[in-house]
Motif scaffolding. Structure first.
Motif, PDB file in Angstrom:
ATOM      1  N   ALA A 187       0.458  -0.829   0.182  1.00 35.83           N
ATOM      2  CA  ALA A 187       0.134   0.098  -0.184  1.00 35.83           C
ATOM      3  C   ALA A 187       0.451   1.090   0.340  1.00 35.83           C
ATOM      4  CB  ALA A 187      -0.972  -0.113   1.103  1.00 35.83           C
ATOM      5  N   ALA A 188       0.339   2.489  -0.713  1.00 36.97           N
ATOM      6  CA  ALA A 188       1.225   3.771  -0.314  1.00 36.97           C
ATOM      7  C   ALA A 188       1.794   4.196   1.024  1.00 36.97           C
ATOM      8  CB  ALA A 188       0.252   4.446  -1.268  1.00 36.97           C
ATOM      9  N   CYS A 189       2.400   4.216   1.418  1.00 37.94           N
ATOM     10  CA  CYS A 189       2.488   5.125   2.122  1.00 37.94           C
ATOM     11  C   CYS A 189       2.884   6.528   3.012  1.00 37.94           C
ATOM     12  CB  CYS A 189       3.705   3.948   3.524  1.00 37.94           C
ATOM     13  SG  CYS A 189       5.309   4.594   3.067  1.00 37.94           S
ATOM     14  N   ALA A 190       2.470   7.280   3.619  1.00 29.40           N
ATOM     15  CA  ALA A 190       2.442   8.843   4.357  1.00 29.40           C
ATOM     16  C   ALA A 190       3.965   8.604   4.837  1.00 29.40           C
ATOM     17  CB  ALA A 190       1.626   8.959   4.996  1.00 29.40           C
ATOM     18  N   THR A 191       4.553   7.980   6.120  1.00 24.27           N
ATOM     19  CA  THR A 191       5.760   8.135   6.285  1.00 24.27           C
ATOM     20  C   THR A 191       6.182   7.213   6.198  1.00 24.27           C
ATOM     21  OG1 THR A 191       4.233   9.464   8.161  1.00 24.27           O
ATOM     22  CG2 THR A 191       6.549   9.091   8.523  1.00 24.27           C
ATOM     23  N   LEU A 192       7.641   7.095   6.334  1.00 23.64           N
ATOM     24  CA  LEU A 192       8.207   5.738   5.340  1.00 23.64           C
ATOM     25  C   LEU A 192       9.385   5.255   6.782  1.00 23.64           C
ATOM     26  CD1 LEU A 192       9.416   3.658   3.393  1.00 23.64           C
ATOM     27  CD2 LEU A 192      10.812   4.731   3.494  1.00 23.64           C
ATOM     28  N   ARG A 193       9.291   4.608   7.468  1.00 25.16           N
ATOM     29  CA  ARG A 193      10.317   3.947   8.688  1.00 25.16           C
ATOM     30  C   ARG A 193      10.782   3.384   8.708  1.00 25.16           C
ATOM     31  NH1 ARG A 193       4.872   3.314  12.977  1.00 25.16           N
ATOM     32  NH2 ARG A 193       4.363   1.384  11.424  1.00 25.16           N
ATOM     33  N   ARG A 194      11.765   3.155   9.420  1.00 19.73           N
ATOM     34  CA  ARG A 194      13.062   2.228   9.851  1.00 19.73           C
ATOM     35  C   ARG A 194      12.413   0.612   9.863  1.00 19.73           C
ATOM     36  NH1 ARG A 194      17.731   0.133  13.055  1.00 19.73           N
ATOM     37  NH2 ARG A 194      16.122   0.967  14.695  1.00 19.73           N
TER      38      ARG A 194
ATOM     39  N   ARG B   7      14.681  -3.758   2.793  1.00 23.56           N
ATOM     40  CA  ARG B   7      14.209  -3.262   4.123  1.00 23.56           C
ATOM     41  C   ARG B   7      14.529  -1.831   4.247  1.00 23.56           C
ATOM     42  NH1 ARG B   7      11.847  -5.609   7.968  1.00 23.56           N
ATOM     43  NH2 ARG B   7      12.093  -8.019   7.504  1.00 23.56           N
ATOM     44  N   VAL B   8      13.977  -0.685   5.002  1.00 23.21           N
ATOM     45  CA  VAL B   8      14.461   0.560   4.290  1.00 23.21           C
ATOM     46  C   VAL B   8      15.249  -0.133   6.332  1.00 23.21           C
ATOM     47  CG1 VAL B   8      13.736   2.592   5.452  1.00 23.21           C
ATOM     48  CG2 VAL B   8      12.111   1.423   4.461  1.00 23.21           C
ATOM     49  N   VAL B   9      17.029   0.961   6.345  1.00 24.77           N
ATOM     50  CA  VAL B   9      17.106   0.837   7.728  1.00 24.77           C
ATOM     51  C   VAL B   9      18.040   2.259   7.875  1.00 24.77           C
ATOM     52  CG1 VAL B   9      18.439  -1.271   6.637  1.00 24.77           C
ATOM     53  CG2 VAL B   9      19.908   0.255   5.795  1.00 24.77           C
ATOM     54  N   ALA B  10      17.868   2.896   6.832  1.00 24.99           N
ATOM     55  CA  ALA B  10      17.591   4.451   7.400  1.00 24.99           C
ATOM     56  C   ALA B  10      16.357   5.660   6.941  1.00 24.99           C
ATOM     57  CB  ALA B  10      19.149   4.949   7.642  1.00 24.99           C
ATOM     58  N   VAL B  11      15.853   6.416   7.807  1.00 26.18           N
ATOM     59  CA  VAL B  11      15.503   7.321   6.581  1.00 26.18           C
ATOM     60  C   VAL B  11      15.921   8.704   7.253  1.00 26.18           C
ATOM     61  CG1 VAL B  11      13.463   8.372   6.549  1.00 26.18           C
ATOM     62  CG2 VAL B  11      13.309   6.320   6.833  1.00 26.18           C
ATOM     63  N   ARG B  12      16.204   9.642   6.602  1.00 30.54           N
ATOM     64  CA  ARG B  12      17.415  10.863   6.236  1.00 30.54           C
ATOM     65  C   ARG B  12      16.112  12.042   6.315  1.00 30.54           C
ATOM     66  NH1 ARG B  12      22.387   8.374   3.938  1.00 30.54           N
ATOM     67  NH2 ARG B  12      22.689   6.710   6.255  1.00 30.54           N
ATOM     68  N   GLU B  13      15.498  12.517   6.984  1.00 39.25           N
ATOM     69  CA  GLU B  13      14.672  13.294   6.048  1.00 39.25           C
ATOM     70  C   GLU B  13      15.239  15.090   5.912  1.00 39.25           C
ATOM     71  OE1 GLU B  13      10.800  13.849   8.160  1.00 39.25           O
ATOM     72  OE2 GLU B  13      10.741  11.619   8.001  1.00 39.25           O
TER      73      GLU B  13
END
Lengths: 144, 89
Positions: A45-52, A68-74
């Motif tokens: 599904a689409a996601c509003a906020t991506l998380r580790r 797998r997301v290992v880091a999110v750098r906003e």
């Protein structure tokens, strides 16, 4: 009747953007031992906020990657970067702008059994597997 | 028989695929890819009733093939469509 990637993923992107969910069979070994190529299916599904820890489908350099997301750098301006790594990869990571993330996995059909990512089994795996990265080479051989 | 309503034939990257419309989840492991002649027939039959003979006539007229070849192709295609669950009687 297998639909080629270059046909399927633009359509996946459109459907996710419409707010629908999409299921497809995974190909490739980079998400072992969680997902086996051509056997297991994922629902996104689409996601509003991506998380580790999320399993994200992203377009990276013209390829489509489910890792797998290992880091999110906003970047603080509504954009940023995601760093991804396949569960079955020893050390290689990929990064892409957050805008290139098309959706995240919300359910998995593994060996014919469907489970949500809220299941106890999955939550335990998702917590332990990234922690066990130094042992990954050994564990992957064990679970091959 | 007729086409089952609710499918949208979409041309993506030069390939024709039949995407179910109006459903929450689209399962690509069950999606139907069509070659160019199947896709042409699917568009051509519209919402009306058709049989293998109708399809064969269309193939003969459009592709300039003989009627025996067209009938074989039409029968096979109809079986495929029926098995794929995209037709209604």
């Amino acid at each position: 009747m297998e639909v080629p990637n270059e046909v399927m993923f633009p359509e996946v992107r459109r459907l996710l953007a419409e707010g629908r969910t999409v299921t497809f069979c995974v190909r490739g070994d980079s998400m072992r031992p969680l997902l086996r190529s051509r056997r297991d299916k994922v629902t996104l599904a689409a996601c509003a906020t991506l998380r580790r820890g999320d399993l994200a489908l992203a377009e990276i350099g013209g390829m489509y990657v489910l890792h797998r997301v290992v880091a999110v750098r906003e970047d603080g301006r509504g954009g940023g970067e995601a760093v991804l790594m396949g569960d079955g990869n020893i050390g290689a990571t990929e990064s892409c702008p957050l805008a290139h993330v098309m959706g995240i996995v919300v359910a998995i059909d593994r060996a014919g059994r469907r489970f949500s990512l809220d299941s106890r089994w999955y939550r335990l795996y998702a917590r332990l597997w990234p922690e066990a990265k130094p042992l990954r080479r050994f564990l992957l051989r064990l679970f091959a | 028989m007729r086409k089952k309503p609710g499918f949208e034939l979409r041309c993506v990257g030069g390939e024709d695929i039949l995407v179910p419309g109006g459903v929450e989840n689209v399962d690509f492991s069950r999606i139907i890819a069509m070659n160019s002649s199947s896709a042409w027939l699917w568009r051509e039959v519209g919402d009306g009733d058709f049989t293998a003979a109708t399809l064969a006539q269309m193939l003969v007229a459009h592709y300039e093939i003989d009627s025996v070849t067209a009938e074989d192709a039409a029968a096979e295609l109809l079986t495929q469509w029926r098995d794929a669950g995209i037709l209604v009687p």
